[in-house]
Design a protein around this motif. Structure first.
Motif, short mmCIF file in Angstrom:
data_model
loop_
_atom_site.label_atom_id
_atom_site.label_comp_id
_atom_site.label_asym_id
_atom_site.label_seq_id
_atom_site.Cartn_x
_atom_site.Cartn_y
_atom_site.Cartn_z
N GLY A 175 0.78 -1.23 0.00
CA GLY A 175 0.00 0.00 0.00
C GLY A 175 0.81 1.28 0.00
N HIS A 176 2.13 1.18 -0.08
CA HIS A 176 2.96 2.39 -0.05
C HIS A 176 4.11 2.27 -1.06
N PRO A 177 4.65 3.42 -1.50
CA PRO A 177 5.89 3.32 -2.31
C PRO A 177 7.00 2.70 -1.48
N LEU A 178 7.84 1.92 -2.13
CA LEU A 178 8.98 1.31 -1.42
C LEU A 178 9.82 2.37 -0.71
N ALA A 179 9.86 3.58 -1.29
CA ALA A 179 10.72 4.64 -0.74
C ALA A 179 10.31 5.03 0.67
N GLU A 180 9.10 4.66 1.09
CA GLU A 180 8.67 5.03 2.45
C GLU A 180 9.24 4.08 3.50
N LEU A 181 9.79 2.96 3.07
CA LEU A 181 10.37 2.00 4.04
C LEU A 181 11.74 2.50 4.48
N GLN A 182 11.96 2.51 5.78
CA GLN A 182 13.24 3.04 6.26
C GLN A 182 14.41 2.16 5.81
N THR A 183 14.14 0.85 5.71
CA THR A 183 15.23 -0.04 5.26
C THR A 183 15.68 0.31 3.84
N VAL A 184 14.71 0.71 3.01
CA VAL A 184 15.05 1.13 1.64
C VAL A 184 15.79 2.46 1.67
N GLN A 206 18.84 -5.27 -6.47
CA GLN A 206 18.02 -5.84 -5.39
C GLN A 206 16.76 -5.00 -5.17
N LEU A 207 16.92 -3.68 -5.24
CA LEU A 207 15.77 -2.79 -5.01
C LEU A 207 14.73 -2.92 -6.12
N PHE A 208 15.13 -3.38 -7.28
CA PHE A 208 14.19 -3.62 -8.38
C PHE A 208 13.49 -4.97 -8.24
N GLY A 209 13.88 -5.76 -7.24
CA GLY A 209 13.29 -7.09 -7.09
C GLY A 209 13.50 -7.92 -8.34
N GLY A 210 12.49 -8.71 -8.70
CA GLY A 210 12.60 -9.59 -9.86
C GLY A 210 12.84 -8.83 -11.15
N TYR A 211 12.32 -7.59 -11.21
CA TYR A 211 12.48 -6.80 -12.44
C TYR A 211 13.95 -6.46 -12.69
N GLY A 212 14.71 -6.37 -11.60
CA GLY A 212 16.13 -6.07 -11.73
C GLY A 212 16.88 -7.16 -12.47
N TYR A 213 16.30 -8.37 -12.42
CA TYR A 213 16.95 -9.54 -13.02
C TYR A 213 16.62 -9.67 -14.51
N LEU A 214 15.63 -8.87 -14.95
CA LEU A 214 15.21 -8.94 -16.36
C LEU A 214 16.02 -8.00 -17.24
N GLN A 215 16.19 -8.42 -18.48
CA GLN A 215 16.95 -7.58 -19.41
C GLN A 215 16.15 -6.36 -19.87
N ASP A 216 14.87 -6.27 -19.46
CA ASP A 216 14.07 -5.08 -19.79
C ASP A 216 14.61 -3.85 -19.08
N PHE A 217 15.33 -4.07 -18.00
CA PHE A 217 15.89 -2.97 -17.21
C PHE A 217 17.43 -3.06 -17.28
N PRO A 218 18.12 -1.93 -17.06
CA PRO A 218 19.58 -1.95 -17.26
C PRO A 218 20.39 -2.53 -16.11
N LEU A 219 19.71 -2.86 -14.98
CA LEU A 219 20.48 -3.21 -13.78
C LEU A 219 21.34 -4.45 -13.95
N GLU A 220 20.79 -5.48 -14.56
CA GLU A 220 21.57 -6.73 -14.69
C GLU A 220 22.79 -6.50 -15.61
#
Ligand code: FAD
Ligand code: 2MC
Length: 379
Positions: free
Chosen positions: A270-279, A335-349
């Motif tokens: 229910g919130h943006p990830l950015a609101e989590l202090q751990t993030v 890691q912050l992108f979760g599973g999406y970070g592992y996809l080639q659709d995003f530049p993280l990997e």
């Protein structure tokens, strides 16, 4: 002491950022996926001066300091790590020919390298001589007015697509003092190339082994005197290590920028990830380490510009620290992108794959520690 960039540096930085955003970033994923060496773009970067950033102005280069060059390479790497890293190797080769070759040799090659008509490769590593570079076995035998080269190099960036090679080869006995450096036309009879290596990253530039089979090189193609080649190779790498480090920082910055945007958009519970202090804490650590890495690189570049006695050790420290921290920052962004970070659709990997080799090449991070420890214990 002023830690702000001056007006000129801000202008260089902006023009490199514009080039990276326009010419590199939009194509980086395709170049990686299809293993395309973007020769047209590389030559276009010559129009901006990026093929001769710290090459002397006498040969058409910009004659910038290492610090100014690091600022430019950092921006280019944010667009495409692998292509920017090749540009740094080309700059190193052109600087070596300009600095250690005679006037005639430099005039023959360097102006063409600055425009991109000629691209360069740096050839030190051999199958049996990696970290222990001074044990290299490629031989250059003097016969009258030529040297005859026999042997082989491994892992040569750009090889097969470049026109000039700076080759470290043995002209004397064992150890570093028996090594000389040569300018070798890449298409000289007897030079042959291995298959394009299949790599984890750095896919927008080819890496190949090279074999020298009775390759004849005019005596004038030697850089400096016989026996100086190892020191020249190391001097080239002092700057090279700053460059590899600054490319890591630029890539880490791109990864952090992506993560910063993503955590504000992505909603879970229910919130943006950015609101989590751990993030937030993770992002804070990423930024802190990025700034530390960048400042270390710029300090080392400044030391090299000022010919400080401890410059080589600072280049090694910067390379070790910045490449380790940058790899971790990119991995955290993934890691912050979760599973999406592992996809080639995003530049993280891609960022993570590209950065991994920065901890290995231009001297492994273990060799960097060796250089730093030797200096520490000798002082
Ligand atoms: P090794 O030297 O065999 O090392 C293996 C492991 O042992 C490493 O972890 C190393 O750190 C460790 N180790 C070795 N000695 C010690 C020690 N004394 N103390 C502690 N640990 C130690 N080379 C060029 O000349 N030109 C290029 O353009 C070029 N481009 C490259 C591009 C790519 C993609 C790659 C992967 C490599 C490239 N290299 C190039 C080669 C690169 O510089 C070497 O791979 C690197 O220096 C390490 O040598 P090695 O692979 O033989 O590893
Ligand atoms: N500047 C000038 N001279 C240097 C120097 C430097 N940075 N580093 C060493 N030398 C000189 C040194 O002073 C000595 O000469 P002298 O006896 O006259 O004082 C000579 O070179 C030999 O030096 P060392 O005794 O330190 O040599 P050693 O064999 O112990 O090893 C080591 C040095 C491990 C630091 C070196 O072999 C090394 O850097 N290994 C890693 C190899 C490497 O970085 N490869 C990268 C390949 S390129 C690449 O990966 C790309 C992607 C392009």
């Amino acid at each position: 002491m002023n830690f702000e960039l001056n007006e000129d540096q801000i202008a260089f930085q902006q023009s490199a950022r514009d080039f990276a955003e326009r010419e590199l970033a939009p194509h980086a994923a395709e170049w990686d996926a299809e293993s395309i060496f973007p020769l047209d773009t590389i030559r276009k970067s010559g129009d901006m001066g990026f093929l001769g950033l710290y090459t002397p102005e006498a040969y058409g280069g910009l004659g910038l300091s290492r610090l100014d060059s690091a600022i430019v390479f950092e921006e280019l790497a944010a667009g495409c790590t692998s292509t920017a890293a090749y540009l740094t190797i080309h700059n190193m080769v052109s600087w070596m020919i300009a600095s250690f070759g005679g006037k005639q040799l430099a005039e023959q090659w360097v102006p063409k390298m600055v425009t991109g008509e000629v691209l360069g490769s740096y050839c030190l590593t051999e199958p049996g001589a990696g970290s222990d570079a001074a044990s290299l076995k490629t031989r250059a035998e003097k016969k009258g007015e030529v040297y005859v080269l026999n042997g082989g190099k491994m892992f040569i960036s750009g090889a097969g697509s470049t026109q000039v090679l700076v080759v470290m080869a043995r002209t004397g006995g064992p150890g570093p003092k028996g090594i000389s450096a040569f300018v070798v036309p890449a298409d000289a009879p007897g030079v042959s190339y291995g298959k394009k290596e299949k790599k984890m990253g750095w896919n927008s530039q080819p890496t190949r082994a090279i074999t020298f089979d009775n390759v004849e090189i005019p005596v004038e193609n030697r850089l400096g005197e016989e026996g100086q080649g190892f020191a020249f190779a190391m001097k080239g790498l002092d700057g090279g290590r700053i460059n590899i480090a600054t490319c890591a920082v630029g890539t880490a910055q791109a990864a952090l920028n992506a993560a910063q945007r993503y955590v504000q958009e992505r909603q879970q519970f229910g919130h943006p990830l950015a609101e989590l202090q751990t993030v937030q804490f993770r992002l804070a650590d990423m930024l802190t380490e990025l700034v530390a890495a960048r400042q270390m690189v710029r300090l080392a570049a400044w030391k090299l510009d000022n010919a400080s006695a401890d410059a080589s050790a600072y280049c090694a420290m910067a390379k070790r620290l910045a490449t380790d921290l940058s790899f971790n920052i990119a991995n955290n962004a993934l890691q912050l992108f979760g599973g999406y970070g592992y996809l080639q659709d995003f530049p993280l990997e891609r960022h993570v794959r590209d950065l991994r080799v920065h901890q290995i090449l231009e001297g492994t991070n273990e060799v960097m520690r060796m250089i730093v420890a030797r200096k520490l214990l000798q002082d």
